[in-house]
Design an enzyme around this catalytic site. Structure first.
Site, PDB file in Angstrom:
ATOM      1  N   LYS A  23     -14.744 -25.191 -18.480  1.00 41.88           N
ATOM      2  CA  LYS A  23     -13.854 -26.368 -18.541  1.00 41.88           C
ATOM      3  C   LYS A  23     -12.658 -26.157 -17.612  1.00 41.88           C
ATOM      4  CE  LYS A  23     -10.828 -26.707 -22.058  1.00 41.88           C
ATOM      5  NZ  LYS A  23      -9.411 -26.831 -21.677  1.00 41.88           N
ATOM      6  N   ASN A  24     -12.053 -24.981 -17.682  1.00 41.98           N
ATOM      7  CA  ASN A  24     -10.801 -24.753 -16.949  1.00 41.98           C
ATOM      8  C   ASN A  24     -11.014 -24.445 -15.476  1.00 41.98           C
ATOM      9  OD1 ASN A  24      -9.605 -25.283 -19.333  1.00 41.98           O
ATOM     10  ND2 ASN A  24      -8.962 -23.181 -19.780  1.00 41.98           N
ATOM     11  N   ARG A  93      -3.166 -32.668 -20.879  1.00 39.14           N
ATOM     12  CA  ARG A  93      -2.196 -32.014 -19.989  1.00 39.14           C
ATOM     13  C   ARG A  93      -2.797 -31.790 -18.611  1.00 39.14           C
ATOM     14  NH1 ARG A  93       2.300 -28.807 -19.676  1.00 39.14           N
ATOM     15  NH2 ARG A  93       2.136 -27.024 -18.260  1.00 39.14           N
ATOM     16  N   CYS A 117       2.361 -30.209 -26.967  1.00 41.96           N
ATOM     17  CA  CYS A 117       1.178 -30.279 -27.842  1.00 41.96           C
ATOM     18  C   CYS A 117       1.382 -29.236 -28.936  1.00 41.96           C
ATOM     19  CB  CYS A 117      -0.089 -30.011 -27.033  1.00 41.96           C
ATOM     20  SG  CYS A 117      -0.115 -28.368 -26.377  1.00 41.96           S
ATOM     21  N   ARG A 122       5.377 -26.877 -23.162  1.00 41.37           N
ATOM     22  CA  ARG A 122       4.543 -26.851 -21.939  1.00 41.37           C
ATOM     23  C   ARG A 122       5.130 -27.721 -20.829  1.00 41.37           C
ATOM     24  NH1 ARG A 122      -1.628 -27.124 -23.662  1.00 41.37           N
ATOM     25  NH2 ARG A 122      -1.853 -25.988 -21.711  1.00 41.37           N
ATOM     26  N   PRO A 123       6.298 -27.370 -20.315  1.00 40.38           N
ATOM     27  CA  PRO A 123       6.908 -28.136 -19.216  1.00 40.38           C
ATOM     28  C   PRO A 123       6.094 -27.977 -17.923  1.00 40.38           C
ATOM     29  CG  PRO A 123       8.132 -26.116 -19.621  1.00 40.38           C
ATOM     30  CD  PRO A 123       7.092 -26.197 -20.698  1.00 40.38           C
ATOM     31  N   ASP A 125       7.945 -27.665 -14.875  1.00 37.21           N
ATOM     32  CA  ASP A 125       8.995 -27.368 -13.881  1.00 37.21           C
ATOM     33  C   ASP A 125       8.489 -26.509 -12.729  1.00 37.21           C
ATOM     34  OD1 ASP A 125       8.781 -25.517 -16.088  1.00 37.21           O
ATOM     35  OD2 ASP A 125      10.418 -24.408 -15.190  1.00 37.21           O
ATOM     36  N   LEU A 126       7.576 -25.584 -13.018  1.00 35.72           N
ATOM     37  CA  LEU A 126       7.084 -24.696 -11.939  1.00 35.72           C
ATOM     38  C   LEU A 126       6.193 -25.478 -10.964  1.00 35.72           C
ATOM     39  CD1 LEU A 126       6.275 -21.517 -14.080  1.00 35.72           C
ATOM     40  CD2 LEU A 126       8.358 -22.035 -12.776  1.00 35.72           C
ATOM     41  N   ASP A 305      -6.099 -17.736 -24.840  1.00 37.45           N
ATOM     42  CA  ASP A 305      -7.098 -18.671 -25.387  1.00 37.45           C
ATOM     43  C   ASP A 305      -8.096 -17.999 -26.313  1.00 37.45           C
ATOM     44  OD1 ASP A 305      -7.395 -20.757 -22.392  1.00 37.45           O
ATOM     45  OD2 ASP A 305      -5.891 -20.615 -23.972  1.00 37.45           O
ATOM     46  N   ARG A 397     -13.372 -31.286 -27.101  1.00 37.87           N
ATOM     47  CA  ARG A 397     -12.710 -31.223 -25.788  1.00 37.87           C
ATOM     48  C   ARG A 397     -13.195 -30.021 -24.991  1.00 37.87           C
ATOM     49  NH1 ARG A 397      -6.318 -32.312 -25.987  1.00 37.87           N
ATOM     50  NH2 ARG A 397      -6.725 -31.944 -23.794  1.00 37.87           N
TER      51      ARG A 397
HETATM   52  C1  EPZ Z   1      -4.095 -23.303 -18.542  1.00 37.75           C
HETATM   53  O1  EPZ Z   1      -3.082 -24.152 -19.062  1.00 37.75           O
HETATM   54  C2  EPZ Z   1      -5.314 -23.534 -19.417  1.00 37.75           C
HETATM   55  N1  EPZ Z   1      -5.727 -24.940 -19.325  1.00 37.75           N
HETATM   56  C3  EPZ Z   1      -4.973 -23.190 -20.876  1.00 37.75           C
HETATM   57  O2  EPZ Z   1      -6.169 -23.335 -21.633  1.00 37.75           O
HETATM   58  C4  EPZ Z   1      -4.524 -21.729 -20.936  1.00 37.75           C
HETATM   59  O3  EPZ Z   1      -4.124 -21.426 -22.268  1.00 37.75           O
HETATM   60  C5  EPZ Z   1      -3.334 -21.506 -19.984  1.00 37.75           C
HETATM   61  O4  EPZ Z   1      -3.710 -21.918 -18.642  1.00 37.75           O
HETATM   62  C6  EPZ Z   1      -2.886 -20.060 -19.935  1.00 37.75           C
HETATM   63  O5  EPZ Z   1      -3.934 -19.257 -19.561  1.00 37.75           O
HETATM   64  C7  EPZ Z   1      -6.435 -25.341 -18.242  1.00 37.75           C
HETATM   65  O6  EPZ Z   1      -6.718 -24.572 -17.339  1.00 37.75           O
HETATM   66  C8  EPZ Z   1      -6.843 -26.783 -18.209  1.00 37.75           C
HETATM   67  P1  EPZ Z   1       0.222 -22.306 -17.767  1.00 37.75           P
HETATM   68  P2  EPZ Z   1      -1.701 -24.371 -18.232  1.00 37.75           P
HETATM   69  O7  EPZ Z   1       0.793 -23.259 -16.793  1.00 37.75           O
HETATM   70  O8  EPZ Z   1      -1.988 -24.425 -16.786  1.00 37.75           O
HETATM   71  C9  EPZ Z   1       4.705 -22.285 -19.273  1.00 37.75           C
HETATM   72  C10 EPZ Z   1      -7.523 -24.140 -23.355  1.00 37.75           C
HETATM   73  O9  EPZ Z   1      -7.557 -23.915 -24.569  1.00 37.75           O
HETATM   74  N2  EPZ Z   1       4.953 -23.152 -18.119  1.00 37.75           N
HETATM   75  O10 EPZ Z   1      -0.297 -20.997 -17.292  1.00 37.75           O
HETATM   76  O11 EPZ Z   1      -0.985 -25.500 -18.855  1.00 37.75           O
HETATM   77  C11 EPZ Z   1       3.948 -23.017 -20.360  1.00 37.75           C
HETATM   78  O12 EPZ Z   1       4.842 -23.727 -21.204  1.00 37.75           O
HETATM   79  C12 EPZ Z   1      -6.192 -24.341 -22.663  1.00 37.75           C
HETATM   80  O13 EPZ Z   1      -8.541 -24.225 -22.613  1.00 37.75           O
HETATM   81  C13 EPZ Z   1       6.264 -23.473 -17.768  1.00 37.75           C
HETATM   82  O14 EPZ Z   1       7.217 -23.047 -18.418  1.00 37.75           O
HETATM   83  O15 EPZ Z   1      -0.954 -23.008 -18.587  1.00 37.75           O
HETATM   84  C14 EPZ Z   1       3.251 -21.905 -21.094  1.00 37.75           C
HETATM   85  O16 EPZ Z   1       4.152 -21.351 -22.039  1.00 37.75           O
HETATM   86  C15 EPZ Z   1      -5.021 -24.218 -23.636  1.00 37.75           C
HETATM   87  N3  EPZ Z   1       6.483 -24.289 -16.708  1.00 37.75           N
HETATM   88  C16 EPZ Z   1       2.973 -20.873 -19.990  1.00 37.75           C
HETATM   89  O17 EPZ Z   1       3.847 -21.209 -18.901  1.00 37.75           O
HETATM   90  C17 EPZ Z   1       5.449 -24.780 -15.945  1.00 37.75           C
HETATM   91  O18 EPZ Z   1       5.706 -25.507 -14.963  1.00 37.75           O
HETATM   92  C18 EPZ Z   1       1.546 -20.869 -19.494  1.00 37.75           C
HETATM   93  O19 EPZ Z   1       1.303 -22.113 -18.939  1.00 37.75           O
HETATM   94  C19 EPZ Z   1       4.135 -24.445 -16.310  1.00 37.75           C
HETATM   95  C20 EPZ Z   1       3.907 -23.625 -17.387  1.00 37.75           C
END
Ligand code: EPZ
Length: 423
Positions: A23-24, A93, A117, A122-123, A125-126, A305, A397
């Site tokens: 999926k990811n 998201r 969620c 989950r902002p 900003d990055l 995950d 999902r």
């Molecule tokens: C991806 O989400 C995956 N989803 C998530 O899988 C997975 O848990 C996550 O990566 C971490 O491995 C998909 O690939 C579709 P992140 P993503 O940006 O990209 C913070 C599942 O169950 N953050 O690495 O949203 C954020 O709040 C899902 O399949 C910022 O602060 O994850 C979080 O605490 C759940 N600012 C952390 O970083 C930003 O701009 C990790 O987020 C972006 C993220």
């Protein structure tokens, strides 16, 4: 209409299960197909609710889509404005992954800020900092992000955190920017490598994917590509946990063992026997698990995950386990549901302390997110009797053919569709 699962636990799972496409991995690859006017053919795409949502959004944007089983063809000759996507953006998201490709293709994009969620705020900003570094002008108005850029220009970008989604959005936007982008402190997940492979097939020059420094040499005219997405390492880990929960033994086919390295090591540390083939795994569970200490971290560390699924199997380990969640701010909501099934879990801050109990009892429980739902299925497989799990739409999902795959392993599981309670 609310679906729920009824699962009869206490049955040892045995047999073969074929792992679906990731999926990811497929969500960013589908989004990246907008970077060209030519046809992209993507195979190994799992039939999941999130994939259907992404396909609906691509269609709304004007792409021609064909779906045959697990093969999806995408051709975006013309693109509409992103205005009409708003209804989807809050639902998933990952819809934010369209920001980079649409901005790169159209010079402008408008997406709803993804809502928080069950696992945290989950902002994004990055993501936005990276796109701004590439020359985009970013405005946030009334909960929407508007980005405009006449010409994206390669840049050196350092991420405060190796965010998976931010890495993917920046890679896609850089792929057709002028010049070269260096992305430092990038995410290194296998799904990032898969996206890089797809972008390279389209004519970009991406190097370093899978490490913390990725270089992307942009190409303003990317072409169509043919690609097969990697297998889903989290689905595979979930079936390993299901085997362990029931003292069973399984053969998983179509896996990449290296993608599961950190969780395989943790299973072995707990006393689970796992043998590796080049694209398969054999797992046989011990009668009793040794307790574990787990701390989630970005790949190649232990994946966030998989922490709910491990918590579920550790509820009956021979001792006390500790799980520390370092990626999301509150990914322990599901532990309340495990406690309803007789688990002994205390959450303090970002650590859950799990004291092994003799067994779990069936109950009526509710999934709060995708992997929380997976943890409840695993706990239900362990509990003697019938457990009822509501909120099955979360599982739909991310787990393709869950009932069929578990049923094929001897599990007694059935889906019940009930009129929504508020009717
Ligand atoms: C991806 O989400 C995956 N989803 C998530 O899988 C997975 O848990 C996550 O990566 C971490 O491995 C998909 O690939 C579709 P992140 P993503 O940006 O990209 C913070 C599942 O169950 N953050 O690495 O949203 C954020 O709040 C899902 O399949 C910022 O602060 O994850 C979080 O605490 C759940 N600012 C952390 O970083 C930003 O701009 C990790 O987020 C972006 C993220």
């Amino acid at each position: 209409m609310e679906d729920k699962f009824i699962i009869e636990g206490g049955i040892r799972l045995k047999g073969d299960v074929r792992i679906s496409g990731s999926k990811n991995a497929c969500l960013p690859v589908l989004a990246a197909s907008l970077l060209t006017t030519e046809k992209c053919v993507i195979s190994g795409v799992p039939r999941l609710a999130d994939v259907r949502t992404m396909i609906r959004m691509l269609t709304e944007l004007g792409a021609q889509i064909g779906v045959q089983g697990s093969q999806v063809t995408v051709q975006a000759r013309e693109l509409q404005k992103t205005g009409q996507l708003q209804q989807y953006a809050r639902k998933m998201r990952a819809s934010f992954l369209l920001m980079g490709p649409v901005l790169a293709r159209q010079g402008e994009a408008c997406m709803a800020l993804p809502g928080g969620c069950a696992i945290g705020k989950r902002p994004v900003d990055l993501h936005l900092k990276g796109l701004a570094a590439l020359g985009a002008e970013i405005r946030i108005e009334r909960g929407f992000v508007k980005a405009t850029a006449r010409q994206l220009q390669g840049a050196e970008i350092v991420l405060d955190f190796p965010s998976v989604g931010a890495t993917e959005n920046i890679m896609m936007a850089s792929a057709c920017a002028r010049g070269t982008t260096t992305l430092v402190n990038a995410a290194a997940e296998p799904e990032i490598v898969d996206l890089a492979d797809f972008l390279n097939k389209m004519g970009a020059e991406v190097t370093g994917a899978g490490t913390r420094v990725i270089r992307i040499k942009g190409n303003p005219s990317l072409q169509g590509a043919v690609h097969t997405v990697i297998p889903d390492r989290i689905e595979a880990g979930t079936y390993l946990a299901a085997a362990v929960a029931t003292g069973g033994e399984l053969r998983l086919s179509r896996v990449v063992p290296d993608h599961l390295r950190s969780m395989i090591e943790k299973f072995r540390e707990a006393g689970v026997c796992i043998e590796e083939g080049n694209d398969e795994l054999f797992v046989s569970a011990p009668q009793e698990l040794r307790p574990l200490n787990i701390s989630t971290s970005p790949y190649p560390g232990f994946p966030t995950d998989m922490q709910p699924q491990f918590a579920a199997i550790l509820t009956t380990a021979a001792g006390t386990s500790r799980i520390t969640e370092n990626i999301f701010e509150n990914r322990f909501l599901y532990t309340d549901e495990l406690v309803r099934m007789g688990a002994s879990i205390e959450v303090t801050g970002s650590t859950a302390v799990i004291r092994g109990v003799r067994g779990l009892r069936p109950a009526c429980v509710k999934a709060t997110d995708l992997r929380a739902g997976a943890a409840l299925v695993i706990a239900a497989l362990k509990a003697w009797g019938e457990t009822e799990i509501c909120g099955v739409y979360h599982l739909d999902r991310g787990y393709e053919d869950l009932e069929e795959k578990l049923g094929g392993l001897g599990c007694r599981i059935r889906r019940v569709t009930e009129q929504a309670a508020n009717l």
